[in-house]
Scaffold this motif. Structure first.
Motif, PDB file in Angstrom:
ATOM      1  N   ARG A 133       0.788  -1.151   0.006  1.00  0.00           N
ATOM      2  CA  ARG A 133       0.082  -0.104  -0.022  1.00  0.00           C
ATOM      3  C   ARG A 133       0.940   1.143  -0.080  1.00  0.00           C
ATOM      4  O   ARG A 133       1.511   1.266   0.845  1.00  0.00           O
ATOM      5  CB  ARG A 133      -0.663  -0.004   1.065  1.00  0.00           C
ATOM      6  CG  ARG A 133      -2.051   1.056   1.126  1.00  0.00           C
ATOM      7  CD  ARG A 133      -2.937   1.152   2.485  1.00  0.00           C
ATOM      8  NE  ARG A 133      -3.624  -0.229   2.497  1.00  0.00           N
ATOM      9  CZ  ARG A 133      -4.754  -0.963   2.173  1.00  0.00           C
ATOM     10  NH1 ARG A 133      -5.369  -0.154   1.121  1.00  0.00           N
ATOM     11  NH2 ARG A 133      -5.185  -2.137   2.535  1.00  0.00           N
ATOM     12  N   GLY A 134       0.777   1.788  -1.026  1.00  0.00           N
ATOM     13  CA  GLY A 134       1.674   3.239  -1.206  1.00  0.00           C
ATOM     14  C   GLY A 134       0.929   4.203  -0.677  1.00  0.00           C
ATOM     15  O   GLY A 134       0.116   4.357   0.220  1.00  0.00           O
ATOM     16  N   ILE A 140       0.151  -0.840  -4.766  1.00  0.00           N
ATOM     17  CA  ILE A 140       1.349  -0.749  -5.833  1.00  0.00           C
ATOM     18  C   ILE A 140       2.021  -2.057  -5.753  1.00  0.00           C
ATOM     19  O   ILE A 140       1.603  -3.082  -4.953  1.00  0.00           O
ATOM     20  CB  ILE A 140       2.445   0.144  -5.556  1.00  0.00           C
ATOM     21  CG1 ILE A 140       2.985  -0.069  -3.917  1.00  0.00           C
ATOM     22  CG2 ILE A 140       1.931   1.808  -5.534  1.00  0.00           C
ATOM     23  CD1 ILE A 140       4.080   0.874  -3.512  1.00  0.00           C
ATOM     24  N   GLY A 141       2.936  -2.437  -6.716  1.00  0.00           N
ATOM     25  CA  GLY A 141       3.554  -3.564  -6.627  1.00  0.00           C
ATOM     26  C   GLY A 141       5.327  -3.304  -6.743  1.00  0.00           C
ATOM     27  O   GLY A 141       5.662  -2.708  -7.450  1.00  0.00           O
ATOM     28  N   PRO A 165       2.442   1.395 -10.201  1.00  0.00           N
ATOM     29  CA  PRO A 165       1.057   0.771 -10.018  1.00  0.00           C
ATOM     30  C   PRO A 165       0.854  -0.654 -10.167  1.00  0.00           C
ATOM     31  O   PRO A 165       1.510  -1.345 -11.034  1.00  0.00           O
ATOM     32  CB  PRO A 165       0.160   1.496 -11.000  1.00  0.00           C
ATOM     33  CG  PRO A 165       0.726   2.717 -11.323  1.00  0.00           C
ATOM     34  CD  PRO A 165       2.488   2.414 -11.361  1.00  0.00           C
ATOM     35  N   LEU A 166      -0.167  -1.496  -9.567  1.00  0.00           N
ATOM     36  CA  LEU A 166       0.098  -2.945  -9.349  1.00  0.00           C
ATOM     37  C   LEU A 166      -0.095  -3.728 -10.646  1.00  0.00           C
ATOM     38  O   LEU A 166       0.520  -4.410 -11.029  1.00  0.00           O
ATOM     39  CB  LEU A 166      -1.232  -3.386  -8.358  1.00  0.00           C
ATOM     40  CG  LEU A 166      -1.332  -4.787  -8.313  1.00  0.00           C
ATOM     41  CD1 LEU A 166       0.047  -5.480  -7.594  1.00  0.00           C
ATOM     42  CD2 LEU A 166      -2.457  -5.337  -7.320  1.00  0.00           C
ATOM     43  N   HIS A 167      -1.186  -2.952 -11.219  1.00  0.00           N
ATOM     44  CA  HIS A 167      -1.458  -3.862 -12.705  1.00  0.00           C
ATOM     45  C   HIS A 167      -0.459  -3.490 -13.642  1.00  0.00           C
ATOM     46  O   HIS A 167      -0.104  -4.553 -14.496  1.00  0.00           O
ATOM     47  CB  HIS A 167      -2.801  -3.157 -13.559  1.00  0.00           C
ATOM     48  CG  HIS A 167      -4.104  -3.795 -12.401  1.00  0.00           C
ATOM     49  ND1 HIS A 167      -4.327  -2.898 -11.306  1.00  0.00           N
ATOM     50  CD2 HIS A 167      -4.761  -4.692 -12.766  1.00  0.00           C
ATOM     51  CE1 HIS A 167      -5.421  -3.721 -10.806  1.00  0.00           C
ATOM     52  NE2 HIS A 167      -5.662  -4.891 -11.652  1.00  0.00           N
ATOM     53  N   GLU A 168       0.377  -2.454 -13.714  1.00  0.00           N
ATOM     54  CA  GLU A 168       1.581  -2.236 -14.492  1.00  0.00           C
ATOM     55  C   GLU A 168       2.601  -3.104 -14.050  1.00  0.00           C
ATOM     56  O   GLU A 168       3.488  -3.839 -14.631  1.00  0.00           O
ATOM     57  CB  GLU A 168       1.953  -0.709 -14.481  1.00  0.00           C
ATOM     58  CG  GLU A 168       3.165  -0.358 -15.119  1.00  0.00           C
ATOM     59  CD  GLU A 168       3.610   1.126 -15.199  1.00  0.00           C
ATOM     60  OE1 GLU A 168       4.647   1.447 -15.426  1.00  0.00           O
ATOM     61  OE2 GLU A 168       2.582   1.748 -14.889  1.00  0.00           O
ATOM     62  N   ALA A 169       2.923  -3.211 -12.764  1.00  0.00           N
ATOM     63  CA  ALA A 169       3.958  -4.009 -12.182  1.00  0.00           C
ATOM     64  C   ALA A 169       3.557  -5.710 -12.571  1.00  0.00           C
ATOM     65  O   ALA A 169       4.500  -6.269 -12.850  1.00  0.00           O
ATOM     66  CB  ALA A 169       4.096  -4.128 -10.821  1.00  0.00           C
ATOM     67  N   GLU A 193      -1.664  -5.599   5.836  1.00  0.00           N
ATOM     68  CA  GLU A 193      -1.849  -4.469   5.012  1.00  0.00           C
ATOM     69  C   GLU A 193      -3.100  -4.408   4.380  1.00  0.00           C
ATOM     70  O   GLU A 193      -3.540  -3.556   4.268  1.00  0.00           O
ATOM     71  CB  GLU A 193      -0.755  -4.141   3.997  1.00  0.00           C
ATOM     72  CG  GLU A 193       0.716  -3.937   4.555  1.00  0.00           C
ATOM     73  CD  GLU A 193       1.714  -3.414   3.502  1.00  0.00           C
ATOM     74  OE1 GLU A 193       1.201  -2.593   2.671  1.00  0.00           O
ATOM     75  OE2 GLU A 193       2.768  -3.880   3.516  1.00  0.00           O
ATOM     76  N   PHE A 194      -3.610  -5.673   4.293  1.00  0.00           N
ATOM     77  CA  PHE A 194      -4.973  -5.854   3.265  1.00  0.00           C
ATOM     78  C   PHE A 194      -5.692  -6.795   3.976  1.00  0.00           C
ATOM     79  O   PHE A 194      -5.469  -8.142   4.663  1.00  0.00           O
ATOM     80  CB  PHE A 194      -4.570  -6.251   1.901  1.00  0.00           C
ATOM     81  CG  PHE A 194      -3.601  -5.339   1.161  1.00  0.00           C
ATOM     82  CD1 PHE A 194      -4.206  -4.236   0.334  1.00  0.00           C
ATOM     83  CD2 PHE A 194      -2.412  -5.654   1.197  1.00  0.00           C
ATOM     84  CE1 PHE A 194      -3.321  -3.291  -0.231  1.00  0.00           C
ATOM     85  CE2 PHE A 194      -1.544  -4.493   0.326  1.00  0.00           C
ATOM     86  CZ  PHE A 194      -2.131  -3.624  -0.285  1.00  0.00           C
ATOM     87  N   SER A 195      -7.136  -6.532   4.079  1.00  0.00           N
ATOM     88  CA  SER A 195      -8.266  -7.617   4.685  1.00  0.00           C
ATOM     89  C   SER A 195      -8.332  -8.510   3.455  1.00  0.00           C
ATOM     90  O   SER A 195      -7.887  -8.460   2.482  1.00  0.00           O
ATOM     91  CB  SER A 195      -9.271  -6.508   4.800  1.00  0.00           C
ATOM     92  OG  SER A 195     -10.174  -6.216   3.488  1.00  0.00           O
ATOM     93  N   GLU A 196      -9.201  -9.582   3.875  1.00  0.00           N
ATOM     94  CA  GLU A 196      -9.269 -10.780   3.224  1.00  0.00           C
ATOM     95  C   GLU A 196     -10.301 -10.401   2.093  1.00  0.00           C
ATOM     96  O   GLU A 196     -10.019 -10.540   1.129  1.00  0.00           O
ATOM     97  CB  GLU A 196     -10.295 -11.798   4.009  1.00  0.00           C
ATOM     98  CG  GLU A 196     -10.255 -13.021   3.114  1.00  0.00           C
ATOM     99  CD  GLU A 196      -8.869 -13.775   2.754  1.00  0.00           C
ATOM    100  OE1 GLU A 196      -8.719 -14.309   1.680  1.00  0.00           O
ATOM    101  OE2 GLU A 196      -7.881 -13.514   3.401  1.00  0.00           O
TER     102      GLU A 196
END
Length: 208
Positions: A133-134, A140-141, A165-169, A193-196
């Motif tokens: 999470r940026g 992000i990735g 960005p995640l999808h670009e990565a 960092e992220f919920s299920e």
């Protein structure tokens, strides 16, 4: 297909003094990258070890010993490539500056495995895409390359584009993995960092 009897002969050879020295050269972790590159170019993978094994083989006392060492080189390199999902596409390709004049040409036949399941590096190598999470909550990735060889495994390179960005990565990592013959693209989403629910949404957006 190499028969069990011949495999046992080479496995026994690997326990000899010269076999251990050659195995060390062949099984060095990042050597698989050289084998893959040569295979992608349609060249024998054993070319990657030619310069290093030549002094060892040339020092052997007779032709029979040198031939046995050369045959072992082909078998041991082939074992690594089979474990990485490669198959022989041509039995003989020309090898230069080596005791062995020819070697098999290999090609990867197994498709890239894209997964979000945990796991360590594989013989075929893996591209690891970490989700973070940026700033301002943007997803992000950051991706890195991992390989393994024999008892060793380690990360060899980490891409510096942490703000991608995640999808670009994901697109870049997948394209890289397919181009250079990696076995696995693994997506890691930390639960800290992220919920299920967020994890599910991210994986669905990536088509996983």
């Amino acid at each position: 297909m190499i028969g069990r009897k011949m495999s046992s002969r080479f496995e026994n050879y690997a326990e000899t003094e010269i076999g251990r020295k050659i195995s060390y050269i062949i099984n060095w972790p990042d050597r698989i990258l050289e084998y893959r590159l040569l295979s992608n170019l349609g060249m024998p993978a054993v070319q990657a070890i030619a310069a290093e094994v030549t002094p060892l083989i040339d020092a052997l006392p007779d032709k029979r010993s040198r031939d046995a060492a050369s045959q072992f080189c082909g078998w041991a390199v082939g074992r690594r490539l089979r474990a990485a999902g490669y198959e022989v596409v041509r039995d003989r390709g020309r090898v230069s500056d080596a005791p062995f004049k020819t070697g098999a040409v290999w090609h990867r036949t197994q498709p890239l495995q894209v997964t979000a399941e945990p796991g360590g590096p594989t013989e075929g190598g893996s591209v690891e895409l970490g989700v973070e999470r940026g700033k301002e909550g943007r997803v992000i990735g950051r991706w890195r390359l991992s390989i393994t060889g024999g008892p060793y495994s380690y990360s060899i390179h980490e891409m510096k584009g942490i703000k991608i960005p995640l999808h670009e990565a994901f697109h870049d990592a997948r394209e890289y993995a397919e181009r250079y013959g990696f076995a696995t693209l693994r997506v890691t989403i930390p639960s800290s960092e992220f919920s299920e629910e967020e994890r599910t949404q991210i994986l669905e957006s990536l088509g996983l």
